[in-house]
Design an enzyme around this catalytic site. Structure first.
Site, PDB file in Angstrom:
ATOM      1  N   SER A  45     -36.348 -32.340  24.071  1.00 49.42           N
ATOM      2  CA  SER A  45     -35.767 -33.308  22.901  1.00 49.42           C
ATOM      3  C   SER A  45     -37.053 -33.861  22.098  1.00 49.42           C
ATOM      4  CB  SER A  45     -35.257 -34.470  23.694  1.00 49.42           C
ATOM      5  OG  SER A  45     -33.948 -34.047  24.302  1.00 49.42           O
ATOM      6  N   ARG A  99     -38.190 -33.555  18.009  1.00 49.86           N
ATOM      7  CA  ARG A  99     -38.522 -34.798  17.220  1.00 49.86           C
ATOM      8  C   ARG A  99     -39.784 -34.887  16.646  1.00 49.86           C
ATOM      9  NH1 ARG A  99     -34.263 -35.352  20.358  1.00 49.86           N
ATOM     10  NH2 ARG A  99     -32.591 -36.846  20.395  1.00 49.86           N
ATOM     11  N   ARG A 114     -19.939 -24.969  16.970  1.00 53.24           N
ATOM     12  CA  ARG A 114     -20.123 -26.250  17.412  1.00 53.24           C
ATOM     13  C   ARG A 114     -19.798 -27.535  16.136  1.00 53.24           C
ATOM     14  NH1 ARG A 114     -25.096 -26.797  20.848  1.00 53.24           N
ATOM     15  NH2 ARG A 114     -24.129 -28.689  21.471  1.00 53.24           N
ATOM     16  N   ASP A 141     -27.169 -33.183  30.286  1.00 54.76           N
ATOM     17  CA  ASP A 141     -27.623 -31.813  30.532  1.00 54.76           C
ATOM     18  C   ASP A 141     -27.850 -31.333  32.135  1.00 54.76           C
ATOM     19  OD1 ASP A 141     -27.662 -31.471  27.815  1.00 54.76           O
ATOM     20  OD2 ASP A 141     -29.928 -32.069  27.746  1.00 54.76           O
ATOM     21  N   ARG A 193     -28.255 -23.171  30.274  1.00 51.62           N
ATOM     22  CA  ARG A 193     -27.737 -24.057  31.337  1.00 51.62           C
ATOM     23  C   ARG A 193     -27.147 -23.472  32.536  1.00 51.62           C
ATOM     24  NH1 ARG A 193     -31.434 -28.085  29.767  1.00 51.62           N
ATOM     25  NH2 ARG A 193     -31.255 -28.800  27.773  1.00 51.62           N
TER      26      ARG A 193
END
Ligand code: S3P
Length: 417
Positions: A14, A18, A111, A303, A377
């Protein structure tokens, strides 16, 4: 099979996204160390370059030169599997005069993007999604005005998109979240000189210049480390240390859950720049007990639910993960994937309304045709499930693990004894 020794996961995914994407709006130069080698994060670097930004690697160091909002006026960007790239770009491009088309792989093309487009349109951007709210997303950016937005769903990607538009908008942008999601965008904007503050559960941002710091070091990804830490809790005689892990409280809740389930977890804080980080030791626990995840806790565990679900199959009692609808719209329908694939191995999982209920402990056994559904995942969860079952790791499309943790299997191999 036991896991012993120490390992360092890739840089936090993450935070990596960014810092790379923010360089499009920022001034200055930055040498980023420990940028994630995840495919997703490389997709953000590629997007930065396609938009005219400067991002290049010297060895493992990422050198960014801020574009200061001077972006290429027309670009088609394939975000591959990366929802974070697409959603954060929507916020950035909303304020850029030009036309941009964002697409992705088969998973990303299914999505929801409308939830991001809606507030950005309210701010003045023209954004169109396909009729069901899916990509392709066409962004015609321009002048923006601030909004007062109450989040209808806890999502850090949605919150970030609005804040990234807000920093380019006239007036004030206020984002209010009932349930707190990860706060890396807010913290990074503040560290990079933006006029942003937290006020009674809201983030308030004003149009500002953004200045990249000269150096930026990214702590290790706790969501990647979680798979190996949880494996150590389940595999007899394991004792390992995850080094250099991000310990921001909006990301470390899975460690609290593990402790409450009876896992032997020890956390040592070792630094706080750019966010808290340190070492996490996990020693095998003979007895784990069931867990409950409330709807309010979910955003800070989002997550880690797949690996916590596997842990629940090895824990005494009934575990309940409440209102986990958001997990159905990740890289795959993670709820359905967990029920079917862990079910094939003998675990007992049930969907009751919006809740996932797991009855443990169960002995996992060899299963053929384990499907990852192309979801990194799910693939990592199943790989650990195979280790718990003491069977060979045989999962369809296991290569998708590279989306977040390219060295996952190698790391497991190095720790295995
Ligand atoms: C992320 C936010 C979460 C998370 C994703 C990364 C981010 O998604 O699941 O892996 O970096 O902001 P949502 O915002 O959809 O909850």
């Amino acid at each position: 099979m036991r896991l012993r020794g120490s390992f360092a996961p890739p840089g936090d995914k993450s935070i990596s996204h960014r810092v790379a994407l923010l360089s499009l709006l920022a001034k200055g130069k930055c040498a980023v160390s420990n940028y994630s080698d995840a495919q997703d994060c490389m997709d953000s670097v590629r997007a930065v370059k396609l938009l005219g930004g400067s991002a290049s690697f010297t060895g493992v160091k990422l050198n960014l030169v801020g574009s200061n909002r001077h972006l290429i006026k027309h670009a088609d960007i394939d975000c591959q599997n990366s929802g974070t790239t697409m959603r954060l770009l929507m916020g950035i491009l909303a304020g850029s005069k030009g036309q941009y088309v964002l697409t992705g792989d088969d998973s990303l093309m299914k999505r929801p993007m409308e939830r991001i487009a809606k507030p950005l349109v309210e701010m003045g951007a023209q954004i169109c999604c396909e009729e069901r709210g899916f990509p392709p997303v066409t962004v015609n950016g321009g002048s923006l005005v601030g909004i007062d937005y109450v989040m209808p769903v806890a999502s850090a990607q949605l919150k970030s998109a609005i804040l990234l538009a807000g920093v380019q908008a006239d007036g004030v942008t206020r984002v209010t979240e009932e349930v707190k999601s990860r706060d890396h965008t807010e913290l990074m904007l503040k560290q990079f000189g933006v006029d942003i503050l937290s006020e009674n559960g809201s983030w308030v941002v004003k149009k500002s210049d953004i200045e990249l710091p000269e150096f930026f070091n990214i702590p290790g990804d706790p969501s990647s480390a979680a798979f190996i830490i949880c494996a150590a809790a389940m595999l007899p005689k394991s004792d390992l240390v995850a080094q250099g892990i991000l310990l921001n409280v909006t990301r470390s809740k899975f460690l609290d859950k593990l402790t409450s389930m009876g896992a032997d977890i020890n956390i040592e804080f070792q630094g706080d720049s750019p966010e808290p980080w340190g070492a996490v030791r996990c020693v095998y626990s003979q007895r784990l007990s069931a867990c409950e995840v409330t709807a309010g806790e979910l955003p800070q565990l989002i997550d880690e639910i797949p690996i916590l679900a596997l842990l629940a199959t090895q824990s005494e009692g009934v575990s309940v993960f409440h209102q986990i609808g958001e997990l159905r719209i990740k890289e795959s329908d993670r709820v359905a994937a967990l029920v079917s694939e862990l079910g094939k191995m003998g675990a007992r999982l049930e969907i009751k309304d919006e809740d996932l209920v797991i009855y443990g402990p169960t002995t996992l056994k060899l299963a053929r045709n384990l499907q990852s559904f192309g979801d990194h995942r799910i693939a990592m969860t199943l790989a650990i499930a195979c280790m718990v079952a003491d069977t060979p790791i045989n999962i369809e499309n296991i290569d998708c693990i590279a989306v977040s943790f390219p060295n996952f299997l190698t790391t497991l191999g190095e720790l295995s004894q």
